[in-house]
Scaffold this motif. Structure first.
Motif, mmCIF file in Angstrom:
data_model
loop_
_atom_site.group_PDB
_atom_site.id
_atom_site.type_symbol
_atom_site.label_atom_id
_atom_site.label_comp_id
_atom_site.label_asym_id
_atom_site.label_seq_id
_atom_site.Cartn_x
_atom_site.Cartn_y
_atom_site.Cartn_z
ATOM 1 N N SER A 154 94.337 38.457 -34.093
ATOM 2 C CA SER A 154 95.267 39.349 -34.801
ATOM 3 C C SER A 154 96.481 39.496 -33.901
ATOM 4 N N PHE A 155 97.594 38.939 -34.333
ATOM 5 C CA PHE A 155 98.794 38.932 -33.505
ATOM 6 C C PHE A 155 99.806 39.925 -34.066
ATOM 7 N N VAL A 156 100.276 40.840 -33.223
ATOM 8 C CA VAL A 156 101.328 41.764 -33.675
ATOM 9 C C VAL A 156 102.551 41.615 -32.765
ATOM 10 N N ASP A 157 103.677 41.280 -33.386
ATOM 11 C CA ASP A 157 104.981 41.237 -32.707
ATOM 12 C C ASP A 157 105.546 42.653 -32.768
ATOM 13 N N CYS A 158 105.613 43.334 -31.634
ATOM 14 C CA CYS A 158 105.987 44.756 -31.626
ATOM 15 C C CYS A 158 107.494 44.980 -31.597
ATOM 16 N N ASP A 159 108.263 43.925 -31.628
ATOM 17 C CA ASP A 159 109.721 44.002 -31.764
ATOM 18 C C ASP A 159 110.354 44.968 -30.752
ATOM 19 N N ASN A 160 109.836 44.935 -29.549
ATOM 20 C CA ASN A 160 110.396 45.720 -28.441
ATOM 21 C C ASN A 160 110.351 47.231 -28.692
ATOM 22 N N ASP A 161 109.420 47.672 -29.503
ATOM 23 C CA ASP A 161 109.317 49.084 -29.875
ATOM 24 C C ASP A 161 107.995 49.639 -29.317
ATOM 25 N N SER A 162 108.100 50.501 -28.319
ATOM 26 C CA SER A 162 106.904 51.014 -27.633
ATOM 27 C C SER A 162 105.972 51.772 -28.572
ATOM 28 N N ALA A 163 106.535 52.535 -29.499
ATOM 29 C CA ALA A 163 105.696 53.292 -30.435
ATOM 30 C C ALA A 163 104.917 52.320 -31.320
ATOM 31 N N ALA A 164 105.585 51.265 -31.768
ATOM 32 C CA ALA A 164 104.911 50.251 -32.594
ATOM 33 C C ALA A 164 103.803 49.576 -31.804
ATOM 34 N N GLU B 239 100.801 51.788 -31.754
ATOM 35 C CA GLU B 239 100.206 51.725 -33.089
ATOM 36 C C GLU B 239 99.388 50.438 -33.258
ATOM 37 N N ALA B 240 99.928 49.337 -32.766
ATOM 38 C CA ALA B 240 99.224 48.049 -32.872
ATOM 39 C C ALA B 240 97.881 48.126 -32.158
ATOM 40 N N VAL B 241 97.880 48.705 -30.954
ATOM 41 C CA VAL B 241 96.627 48.806 -30.194
ATOM 42 C C VAL B 241 95.629 49.661 -30.970
ATOM 43 N N ARG B 242 96.124 50.753 -31.539
ATOM 44 C CA ARG B 242 95.211 51.630 -32.310
ATOM 45 C C ARG B 242 94.684 50.910 -33.548
ATOM 46 N N SER B 243 95.489 50.064 -34.141
ATOM 47 C CA SER B 243 94.993 49.315 -35.311
ATOM 48 C C SER B 243 93.910 48.316 -34.887
ATOM 49 N N PHE B 244 94.027 47.790 -33.680
ATOM 50 C CA PHE B 244 92.970 46.877 -33.183
ATOM 51 C C PHE B 244 91.665 47.648 -32.963
ATOM 52 N N ILE B 245 91.794 48.897 -32.482
ATOM 53 C CA ILE B 245 90.585 49.716 -32.287
ATOM 54 C C ILE B 245 89.922 49.944 -33.653
ATOM 55 N N GLU B 246 90.751 50.248 -34.643
ATOM 56 C CA GLU B 246 90.227 50.475 -35.996
ATOM 57 C C GLU B 246 89.531 49.228 -36.547
ATOM 58 N N TYR C 113 88.129 42.104 -28.108
ATOM 59 C CA TYR C 113 88.980 42.252 -26.913
ATOM 60 C C TYR C 113 90.413 42.544 -27.358
ATOM 61 N N ILE C 114 91.114 43.332 -26.544
ATOM 62 C CA ILE C 114 92.522 43.618 -26.825
ATOM 63 C C ILE C 114 93.373 43.085 -25.674
ATOM 64 N N ILE C 115 94.391 42.327 -26.040
ATOM 65 C CA ILE C 115 95.355 41.844 -25.042
ATOM 66 C C ILE C 115 96.658 42.607 -25.265
ATOM 67 N N ILE C 116 97.204 43.151 -24.183
ATOM 68 C CA ILE C 116 98.466 43.893 -24.272
ATOM 69 C C ILE C 116 99.473 43.296 -23.300
ATOM 70 N N ASP C 117 100.678 43.006 -23.797
ATOM 71 C CA ASP C 117 101.814 42.720 -22.920
ATOM 72 C C ASP C 117 102.716 43.946 -23.021
ATOM 73 N N PRO C 118 102.592 44.869 -22.073
ATOM 74 C CA PRO C 118 103.229 46.182 -22.226
ATOM 75 C C PRO C 118 104.756 46.123 -22.148
ATOM 76 N N ILE C 119 105.415 46.573 -23.195
ATOM 77 C CA ILE C 119 106.884 46.573 -23.245
ATOM 78 C C ILE C 119 107.414 47.349 -22.042
ATOM 79 N N VAL C 120 106.900 48.568 -21.868
ATOM 80 C CA VAL C 120 107.249 49.353 -20.680
ATOM 81 C C VAL C 120 105.969 49.653 -19.901
ATOM 82 N N SER C 121 106.139 50.030 -18.626
ATOM 83 C CA SER C 121 104.976 50.085 -17.738
ATOM 84 C C SER C 121 104.254 51.429 -17.756
#
Ligand code: GYE
Length: 322
Positions: A52-62, A65-72, A77-85
């Motif tokens: 499940s690939f989500v392009d977060c469009d450089n939006d931290s809130a999105a 949300e993407a991570v929470r949708s993966f939990i749902e 496994y969840i892979i995150i490339d964190p926009i901000v640290s």
């Protein structure tokens, strides 16, 4: 070992794919495109994955949300490339409570340790390399004064923080002037916009431009072309870039970018190893650093070291670009 492989293969052929959620930063740069493609290639159905690939469009809130949708979705496994640290501890706690291991790729998370492993680059080292290279290059060319303009990446991204800190540390050490540092958000448009304003505000006052990725450098080149500023090994301005993606190396070869400091976007195969280790009940390495090179043409290849450690530089040739 052989048994394990058979077991895995059987599982995959039974149609039991490993479910992965990947919250990608966005699509801001060539580097990002390469990173996305690498992940999609590695985590393919043919390899036993359902991505499940989500392009977060450089939006931290999105991205949260993407991570929470993966939990749902209850992915494996969840892979995150964190926009901000920062801003991660709450959602990573939610992942932990759900029993879903998180693997961080590329940029770092600096305010939580609730993840299994991180695979990426040493951004501070890249900034230090750019700085120490500049010192050696300036010395070799009789340039005694450095007046630098920095076009930084997305503010608060660890890639931005590390590159800024590394370069600034060297600038302070040698008493250089950093005239300004504004964000170009790792995009070509952003780089052009910032450079247009720099060309007006600092006309005739700068001899170095540091772009924190290749796409910003492409934008800065357009702005300098329009303003009649020359750059590269034959011009008035030393142009430094990071990433060393294919298009960036082509501009090194074209004598536009003076030196390019690589950031390797192909971390996905290592992330897959981490996931396989976790799946087999093992403990992966907490941090894995990707190998990187420092690129220039022969007349901009100089000897330099970082904290006493001699650095190798790589000449840009057609073979290297491919
Ligand atoms: O340098 C830039 C991209 O996080 C290292 O993000 C990455 C950076 C990369 O947009 O091109």
């Amino acid at each position: 070992e052989a048994e394990k492989e058979v077991a895995e293969n059987t599982e995959a052929s039974d149609g039991e794919l490993i479910n992965i959620g990947f919250a990608q930063v966005g699509h801001e740069s060539d580097w990002r495109t390469a990173s996305t493609k690498s992940c999609q290639d590695v985590f393919s159905e043919a390899n036993g994955y359902n991505l499940s690939f989500v392009d977060c469009d450089n939006d931290s809130a999105a991205q949260l949300e993407a991570v929470r949708s993966f939990i749902e979705q209850d992915v494996d496994y969840i892979i995150i490339d964190p926009i901000v640290s920062t801003g991660w501890d709450t959602v990573l706690t939610e992942c932990e409570d759900a029993g879903i291991p998180v693997i961080v790729i590329d940029r770092t998370i600096d305010d939580s340790d609730k993840y299994a492993a991180w695979v990426g680059s040493d951004f501070k080292q890249e900034g230090l390399a750019a700085g120490e290279w500049l010192k050696a290059y300036a010395d070799a060319n009789g340039i005694s004064e450095i007046n630098a303009l920095v076009i930084s990446g997305t503010t608060g991204a660890s890639a931005q923080i590390g590159r800024s800190d590394g370069f600034k540390e060297v600038a302070d050490k040698y008493g250089w002037t950093i005239l300004d540092e504004q964000t170009g958000d790792f995009t070509e448009d952003g780089g052009q916009e910032v450079m247009e304003s720099y060309c007006k505000s600092y006309e005739g006052k700068f001899n170095v431009v540091v772009c924190q990725n290749d796409n910003e450098a492409f934008g800065a080149m357009t702005a300098m072309d329009n303003a009649g500023v020359t750059y590269g090994p034959d011009g008035d301005v030393i142009l430094i870039s990071f990433d060393a993606c294919t298009a960036g190396l082509e501009e090194v070869k074209a004598r536009k970018i003076t030196a390019d400091f690589e950031c390797n976007p192909l971390a996905a195969p290592t992330v897959e190893e981490v996931i396989q280790t976790l799946k087999n009940g093992g403990t992966p390495e907490a941090e894995v650093y990707m190998p990187e090179h420092w690129y220039a043409l022969p007349d901009a290849i100089v000897e330099f070291s970082i904290n006493g450690e001699a650095q190798e530089m790589t000449e840009v040739t057609d073979a290297v670009i491919e």
